[in-house]
Motif scaffolding. Structure first.
Motif, mmCIF file in Angstrom:
data_model
loop_
_atom_site.group_PDB
_atom_site.id
_atom_site.type_symbol
_atom_site.label_atom_id
_atom_site.label_comp_id
_atom_site.label_asym_id
_atom_site.label_seq_id
_atom_site.Cartn_x
_atom_site.Cartn_y
_atom_site.Cartn_z
ATOM 1 N N ASP A 61 0.360 -1.509 -0.026
ATOM 2 C CA ASP A 61 -0.166 -0.528 0.298
ATOM 3 C C ASP A 61 0.657 1.140 -0.250
ATOM 4 O O ASP A 61 1.444 1.406 0.800
ATOM 5 C CB ASP A 61 -0.958 0.013 1.742
ATOM 6 C CG ASP A 61 -2.163 -1.064 1.302
ATOM 7 O OD1 ASP A 61 -1.628 -2.081 1.914
ATOM 8 O OD2 ASP A 61 -2.388 -0.764 0.379
ATOM 9 N N ARG A 63 0.751 6.056 -1.143
ATOM 10 C CA ARG A 63 0.405 7.029 -1.800
ATOM 11 C C ARG A 63 0.919 7.859 -2.502
ATOM 12 O O ARG A 63 1.922 8.384 -2.490
ATOM 13 C CB ARG A 63 -0.398 8.197 -0.375
ATOM 14 C CG ARG A 63 -1.423 7.178 0.376
ATOM 15 C CD ARG A 63 -1.492 7.419 1.671
ATOM 16 N NE ARG A 63 -2.794 7.581 2.302
ATOM 17 C CZ ARG A 63 -2.851 7.103 3.816
ATOM 18 N NH1 ARG A 63 -2.203 7.805 4.421
ATOM 19 N NH2 ARG A 63 -4.283 6.515 4.132
ATOM 20 N N PHE A 65 0.622 11.476 -3.973
ATOM 21 C CA PHE A 65 0.399 13.315 -4.072
ATOM 22 C C PHE A 65 0.483 13.691 -5.359
ATOM 23 O O PHE A 65 1.135 13.579 -5.416
ATOM 24 C CB PHE A 65 1.162 13.287 -2.359
ATOM 25 C CG PHE A 65 0.449 12.972 -1.135
ATOM 26 C CD1 PHE A 65 -0.522 12.776 -0.666
ATOM 27 C CD2 PHE A 65 1.575 12.098 -0.923
ATOM 28 C CE1 PHE A 65 -0.484 12.777 0.741
ATOM 29 C CE2 PHE A 65 1.527 11.596 0.600
ATOM 30 C CZ PHE A 65 0.021 11.126 1.139
ATOM 31 N N HIS A 100 -8.059 10.401 -5.495
ATOM 32 C CA HIS A 100 -8.973 10.922 -4.369
ATOM 33 C C HIS A 100 -9.184 12.816 -4.680
ATOM 34 O O HIS A 100 -8.121 13.293 -5.141
ATOM 35 C CB HIS A 100 -8.608 10.842 -2.761
ATOM 36 C CG HIS A 100 -8.566 9.579 -2.523
ATOM 37 N ND1 HIS A 100 -10.063 8.611 -1.660
ATOM 38 C CD2 HIS A 100 -8.085 8.186 -1.928
ATOM 39 C CE1 HIS A 100 -9.850 7.995 -1.431
ATOM 40 N NE2 HIS A 100 -8.518 7.304 -1.731
ATOM 41 N N ARG A 163 -3.199 16.746 1.333
ATOM 42 C CA ARG A 163 -2.310 15.277 1.704
ATOM 43 C C ARG A 163 -4.039 14.717 0.759
ATOM 44 O O ARG A 163 -3.792 13.488 0.938
ATOM 45 C CB ARG A 163 -2.690 15.193 3.578
ATOM 46 C CG ARG A 163 -1.012 15.290 4.092
ATOM 47 C CD ARG A 163 -1.063 15.501 5.007
ATOM 48 N NE ARG A 163 -1.196 14.279 5.177
ATOM 49 C CZ ARG A 163 -0.127 13.206 5.412
ATOM 50 N NH1 ARG A 163 1.231 13.020 4.823
ATOM 51 N NH2 ARG A 163 -0.441 11.664 4.915
ATOM 52 N N ASN A 164 -4.990 15.553 1.242
ATOM 53 C CA ASN A 164 -5.238 14.201 0.789
ATOM 54 C C ASN A 164 -6.402 14.056 -1.454
ATOM 55 O O ASN A 164 -7.110 13.681 -1.410
ATOM 56 C CB ASN A 164 -7.181 15.233 0.746
ATOM 57 C CG ASN A 164 -7.317 14.618 2.625
ATOM 58 O OD1 ASN A 164 -7.050 14.478 3.148
ATOM 59 N ND2 ASN A 164 -8.536 16.104 2.670
ATOM 60 N N ARG A 166 -4.916 12.975 -3.389
ATOM 61 C CA ARG A 166 -3.924 11.376 -3.385
ATOM 62 C C ARG A 166 -4.651 10.868 -4.455
ATOM 63 O O ARG A 166 -5.754 10.519 -4.453
ATOM 64 C CB ARG A 166 -3.117 11.022 -1.982
ATOM 65 C CG ARG A 166 -4.697 11.029 -1.565
ATOM 66 C CD ARG A 166 -4.798 10.278 0.108
ATOM 67 N NE ARG A 166 -5.847 9.427 0.649
ATOM 68 C CZ ARG A 166 -6.586 9.833 0.864
ATOM 69 N NH1 ARG A 166 -7.053 11.066 0.951
ATOM 70 N NH2 ARG A 166 -7.472 9.160 1.539
ATOM 71 N N ASP A 168 -4.560 6.516 -3.239
ATOM 72 C CA ASP A 168 -4.005 5.318 -2.499
ATOM 73 C C ASP A 168 -3.488 4.129 -4.032
ATOM 74 O O ASP A 168 -4.557 3.784 -4.499
ATOM 75 C CB ASP A 168 -5.182 4.972 -1.696
ATOM 76 C CG ASP A 168 -5.268 6.116 -0.550
ATOM 77 O OD1 ASP A 168 -4.399 6.413 -0.506
ATOM 78 O OD2 ASP A 168 -6.046 6.114 -0.309
ATOM 79 N N HIS A 170 -3.102 -0.084 -4.284
ATOM 80 C CA HIS A 170 -3.290 -1.358 -3.285
ATOM 81 C C HIS A 170 -2.375 -2.499 -4.480
ATOM 82 O O HIS A 170 -3.140 -2.064 -5.416
ATOM 83 C CB HIS A 170 -3.765 -1.822 -2.861
ATOM 84 C CG HIS A 170 -4.784 -2.673 -2.020
ATOM 85 N ND1 HIS A 170 -3.990 -2.968 -0.733
ATOM 86 C CD2 HIS A 170 -5.295 -4.185 -2.419
ATOM 87 C CE1 HIS A 170 -4.445 -4.595 -0.730
ATOM 88 N NE2 HIS A 170 -4.647 -4.937 -1.293
#
Length: 203
Positions: A61, A63, A65, A100, A163-164, A166, A168, A170
């Motif tokens: 996992d 992230r 940005f 996101h 930070r939001n 981004r 993610d 997986h």
């Protein structure tokens, strides 16, 4: 003489009686006990792991940005290059990209930009050799923030919003195939020993 003869006769009878009471003292062979099958010298925990089958790595996992928009920065590209070289990616498992946004726009705009960010990451992965069919993209918009979008007084929290914005990443790992049985280390050593005994020359 008669007295002596009686004494000797009495001693002989006593000796015979003692011998009869003792019975046959000849040692008898011990009864053979049923033999048990040979037990493995390996503890059970050493017989579970298949030989030659390494355990899959845990899921990955990460992230990525986006300071703004949907363009990948140099830092984001470097992070993605690290992901591409990870053992989880090399294992061939599916990859999920979750886009996101912050809360700065309308719901529709945030959903669209989060999808575009996920697609930007996907394009980079595909351009670097990852099969497109392995990759799934999901747009969440502003639904799942990891930092506040606003300060206590209601003004925008720019650091939190950054930070939001981004994606993610997986990377799942492939589970072993159900019903597939691999040879354990103990079984392999046992087969090797049996083969060596079978091929040994007889005396």
């Amino acid at each position: 003489m008669k007295v002596c003869r009686k004494i000797l006769t009495g001693l002989a009878l006593t000796t015979l009686g003692l011998l009869a009471a003792c019975g046959d003292t000849t040692p008898q062979p011990a009864a053979s006990e049923p033999t048990e099958p040979a037990k493995s010298i390996f503890r059970p925990e050493f017989q579970i792991e298949p030989i030659g089958g390494e355990r899959p790595p845990p899921p990955l996992d990460a992230r990525i940005f986006f300071p703004e928009g949907n363009e990948l920065t140099e830092a984001a590209r470097a992070d993605l290059a690290t992901i591409i070289n990870a053992p989880q990616v090399a294992a061939g498992g599916p990859i999920e990209l979750r886009g996101h946004s912050d809360a700065g726009g309308s719901d529709a705009d945030n959903l669209r930009i989060s999808q575009q960010r996920a697609e930007a990451v996907k394009a980079f992965l595909v351009g670097n050799g990852i099969a497109e069919e392995r990759i799934a993209t999901i747009a969440f918009g502003e639904q799942n923030p990891i930092a506040p979008n606003a300060l206590p007084d209601g003004t925008p929290d720019e650091r939190g919003r950054a930070r939001n914005r981004r994606v993610d990443v997986h990377v799942a790992t492939l589970a072993p195939v159900a019903g597939e049985k691999k040879t354990t280390l103990a079984e392999t050593l046992s087969e090797t020993a049996d083969g060596a005994e079978g091929s040994a020359p007889s005396d």
